[in-house]
Design a protein around this motif. Structure first.
Motif, PDB file in Angstrom:
ATOM      1  N   UNK A  23       0.729  -1.233   0.030  1.00 55.77           N
ATOM      2  CA  UNK A  23       0.216  -0.081   0.672  1.00 55.77           C
ATOM      3  C   UNK A  23       0.840   1.464   0.186  1.00 55.77           C
ATOM      4  N   UNK A  24      -0.035   2.469  -0.722  1.00 54.30           N
ATOM      5  CA  UNK A  24       0.957   3.195  -0.514  1.00 54.30           C
ATOM      6  C   UNK A  24       0.912   4.442   0.622  1.00 54.30           C
ATOM      7  N   UNK A  25       1.776   5.646   0.394  1.00 54.95           N
ATOM      8  CA  UNK A  25       1.778   6.434   1.736  1.00 54.95           C
ATOM      9  C   UNK A  25      -0.076   7.089   1.428  1.00 54.95           C
ATOM     10  N   UNK A  26      -0.331   7.947   0.019  1.00 55.96           N
ATOM     11  CA  UNK A  26      -1.299   8.342   0.439  1.00 55.96           C
ATOM     12  C   UNK A  26      -2.405   7.207   0.270  1.00 55.96           C
ATOM     13  N   UNK A  27      -2.468   5.826  -0.163  1.00 48.78           N
ATOM     14  CA  UNK A  27      -3.473   4.963   0.560  1.00 48.78           C
ATOM     15  C   UNK A  27      -4.122   5.319   1.827  1.00 48.78           C
ATOM     16  N   UNK A  28      -2.377   4.952   2.386  1.00 49.42           N
ATOM     17  CA  UNK A  28      -2.712   4.488   4.290  1.00 49.42           C
ATOM     18  C   UNK A  28      -3.440   5.934   4.580  1.00 49.42           C
ATOM     19  N   UNK A  29      -3.054   7.100   3.956  1.00 51.51           N
ATOM     20  CA  UNK A  29      -3.901   8.845   4.358  1.00 51.51           C
ATOM     21  C   UNK A  29      -5.526   7.888   3.896  1.00 51.51           C
ATOM     22  N   UNK A  30      -6.093   8.119   2.825  1.00 50.84           N
ATOM     23  CA  UNK A  30      -7.479   7.705   1.957  1.00 50.84           C
ATOM     24  C   UNK A  30      -7.594   6.890   3.434  1.00 50.84           C
ATOM     25  N   UNK A  44      -6.962   5.821   6.247  1.00 47.14           N
ATOM     26  CA  UNK A  44      -6.862   5.804   8.375  1.00 47.14           C
ATOM     27  C   UNK A  44      -6.960   7.146   8.689  1.00 47.14           C
ATOM     28  N   UNK A  45      -6.760   8.093   7.608  1.00 48.15           N
ATOM     29  CA  UNK A  45      -6.951   9.585   8.365  1.00 48.15           C
ATOM     30  C   UNK A  45      -5.804   9.637   8.614  1.00 48.15           C
ATOM     31  N   UNK A  46      -4.734   9.134   8.078  1.00 46.25           N
ATOM     32  CA  UNK A  46      -3.674   9.995   9.187  1.00 46.25           C
ATOM     33  C   UNK A  46      -2.165  10.209   8.453  1.00 46.25           C
ATOM     34  N   UNK A  47      -1.603  10.647   8.542  1.00 44.96           N
ATOM     35  CA  UNK A  47       0.402  10.572   7.853  1.00 44.96           C
ATOM     36  C   UNK A  47       0.788   9.919   8.694  1.00 44.96           C
ATOM     37  N   UNK A  48       0.729   9.708   9.971  1.00 43.76           N
ATOM     38  CA  UNK A  48       1.465   8.638  10.617  1.00 43.76           C
ATOM     39  C   UNK A  48       1.110   6.909  10.180  1.00 43.76           C
ATOM     40  N   UNK A  49       2.831   6.886   9.422  1.00 40.54           N
ATOM     41  CA  UNK A  49       1.667   5.679   8.591  1.00 40.54           C
ATOM     42  C   UNK A  49       2.419   4.724   9.596  1.00 40.54           C
ATOM     43  N   UNK A  50       2.945   4.454  11.009  1.00 38.58           N
ATOM     44  CA  UNK A  50       2.392   3.493  11.452  1.00 38.58           C
ATOM     45  C   UNK A  50       1.507   3.203  12.293  1.00 38.58           C
ATOM     46  N   UNK A  51       1.463   3.989  12.480  1.00 33.63           N
ATOM     47  CA  UNK A  51      -0.557   4.215  13.022  1.00 33.63           C
ATOM     48  C   UNK A  51      -1.396   3.633  11.961  1.00 33.63           C
ATOM     49  N   UNK A  52      -1.268   3.890  11.019  1.00 33.29           N
ATOM     50  CA  UNK A  52      -2.094   3.947  10.174  1.00 33.29           C
ATOM     51  C   UNK A  52      -1.863   1.739   9.860  1.00 33.29           C
ATOM     52  N   UNK A  53      -0.902   1.813   9.447  1.00 36.01           N
ATOM     53  CA  UNK A  53      -0.261   0.196   9.189  1.00 36.01           C
ATOM     54  C   UNK A  53      -0.649  -0.600  10.758  1.00 36.01           C
ATOM     55  N   UNK A  54      -0.456   0.045  12.293  1.00 36.56           N
ATOM     56  CA  UNK A  54      -1.086  -0.542  13.935  1.00 36.56           C
ATOM     57  C   UNK A  54      -3.060  -0.712  13.423  1.00 36.56           C
ATOM     58  N   UNK A  55      -3.499   0.334  12.445  1.00 32.76           N
ATOM     59  CA  UNK A  55      -5.808   0.020  13.066  1.00 32.76           C
ATOM     60  C   UNK A  55      -5.066  -0.598  11.439  1.00 32.76           C
ATOM     61  N   UNK A  56      -4.797  -0.870  10.314  1.00 31.88           N
ATOM     62  CA  UNK A  56      -5.163  -2.308   9.714  1.00 31.88           C
ATOM     63  C   UNK A  56      -4.969  -3.443  10.122  1.00 31.88           C
ATOM     64  N   UNK A  57      -3.458  -3.788  10.616  1.00 34.54           N
ATOM     65  CA  UNK A  57      -3.442  -4.815  11.087  1.00 34.54           C
ATOM     66  C   UNK A  57      -4.289  -5.122  12.372  1.00 34.54           C
TER      67      UNK A  57
END
Length: 323
Positions: free
Chosen positions: A196-203, A205-218
């Motif tokens: 997944x790309x950074x802009x897709x994580x933002x889309x 998860x609503x965050x630019x903290x990618x570790x936080x986004x990944x944790x939400x997805x996980x």
């Protein structure tokens, strides 16, 4: 798993990317008709790395469809489940490249042949003969092809394939971004590897903290391996309780970024094929990311993607030259 005929079978869009290639003597922009579409870019790179691949999809029975079939076969991808549609034209994308190599897409696809694939046209035995089944969301933008995609995923699950997913969000192709969100969520709920790309994580998860986004997805989807690409900032892998990051290989002579994500994705799948998903170490993940970053960097110096994927030797030499 080991005695399957194909390493990776991918389903999705195959289209012509018209990319800018200077101006004519009259000052009009010249466009080069490059074979495109993320799934076949991924397969072309895997073929470069010595893997055996097949593609499921549809093109028009027109000059562009014939060109695409030839190009795909030329790089070694099996086309037994590539269908030529008598009634619909091949999908076209026009790519505008900005000075920094980033790009914008204009699609001619309403309808395009790639969205006319039906559930009945998906060859079950091809999926059953594959170690990995790979897909994105562009084969889920419309009802018929969405049904075909979901059917293929179910077949892959039943066959014990590793399921890999790259959302590849292209907003202009969706009637609404809520539809896109729902299909990305569906893909995440089915996959073992998410690229997944950074802009897709933002889309999502609503965050630019990618570790936080990944944790939400996980937490929600329990995906064994998540890979986030961050463009000029490199990439990260999330596996079990590990977070591993690798620096990018920045290029002075970047022409365009088309295919960079697909090259990265293919390099990742290649590593999973060679090492499995069970017992990856921090060292494994670093090696995976470094190789994938280098491969993606090299493709940005070339026009197009499918026909010009780098070889393993080129990538290893490039990594060695930067040490």
């Amino acid at each position: 798993m080991e005695n399957k005929t194909f390493d990776v079978t991918a389903l999705g869009e195959l289209l012509i990317d018209f990319t800018e290639n200077g101006n004519s003597s009259q000052g009009n922009p010249l466009m080069e008709a490059n074979p495109g579409g993320a799934p076949c870019n991924v397969l072309a790179m895997l073929e470069r790395l010595g893997k055996k691949t097949a593609f499921i999809g549809k093109v028009g029975k027109d000059m562009f469809g014939t060109q695409l079939k030839t190009a795909v076969e030329e790089v070694g991808i099996d086309t037994r489940n590539l269908i030529m549609d008598e009634n619909c034209h091949t999908t076209l994308a026009f790519v505008h490249t900005y000075p920094d190599g980033d790009r914008d897409f204009s699609f001619y696809r309403d309808p395009g042949a790639d969205m006319m694939l039906t559930k009945e046209e998906v060859q079950k035995d091809l999926i059953e003969a594959s170690r990995i089944f790979h897909f994105g969301t562009l084969s889920s933008t419309h009802e018929g092809v969405r049904e075909a995609t979901r059917h293929a995923i179910d077949l892959a699950k039943e066959a014990g394939c590793i399921i890999t997913f790259d959302p590849n969000l292209r907003p202009p192709l969706w009637k609404s971004l809520e539809d896109a969100r729902a299909e990305i969520e569906y893909g995440m709920s089915k996959c073992d590897v998410l690229k997944i790309s950074d802009n897709e994580v933002e889309f999502m998860c609503g965050t630019t903290d990618y570790d936080k986004g990944a944790a939400m997805i996980q937490e929600k989807y329990n995906i064994p391996l998540i890979l986030i690409t961050m463009g000029k900032d490199g990439s990260r892998a999330y596996y079990k309780d590990m977070i591993v990051e690798a620096a990018p290989f920045l290029q002075e002579n970047t022409i365009e970024t088309t295919g960079a994500g697909d090259t990265f994705c293919a390099s990742t799948l290649n590593y999973v094929l060679d090492h499995g998903l069970e017992n990856l170490t921090e060292e494994n993940l670093k090696e995976l990311l470094t190789f994938a970053n280098a491969a993606a960097s090299l493709i940005t110096t070339r026009k197009g993607a499918l026909r010009v994927m780098p070889t393993r030797e080129e990538i290893e030499e490039f990594i060695a030259s930067r040490k």
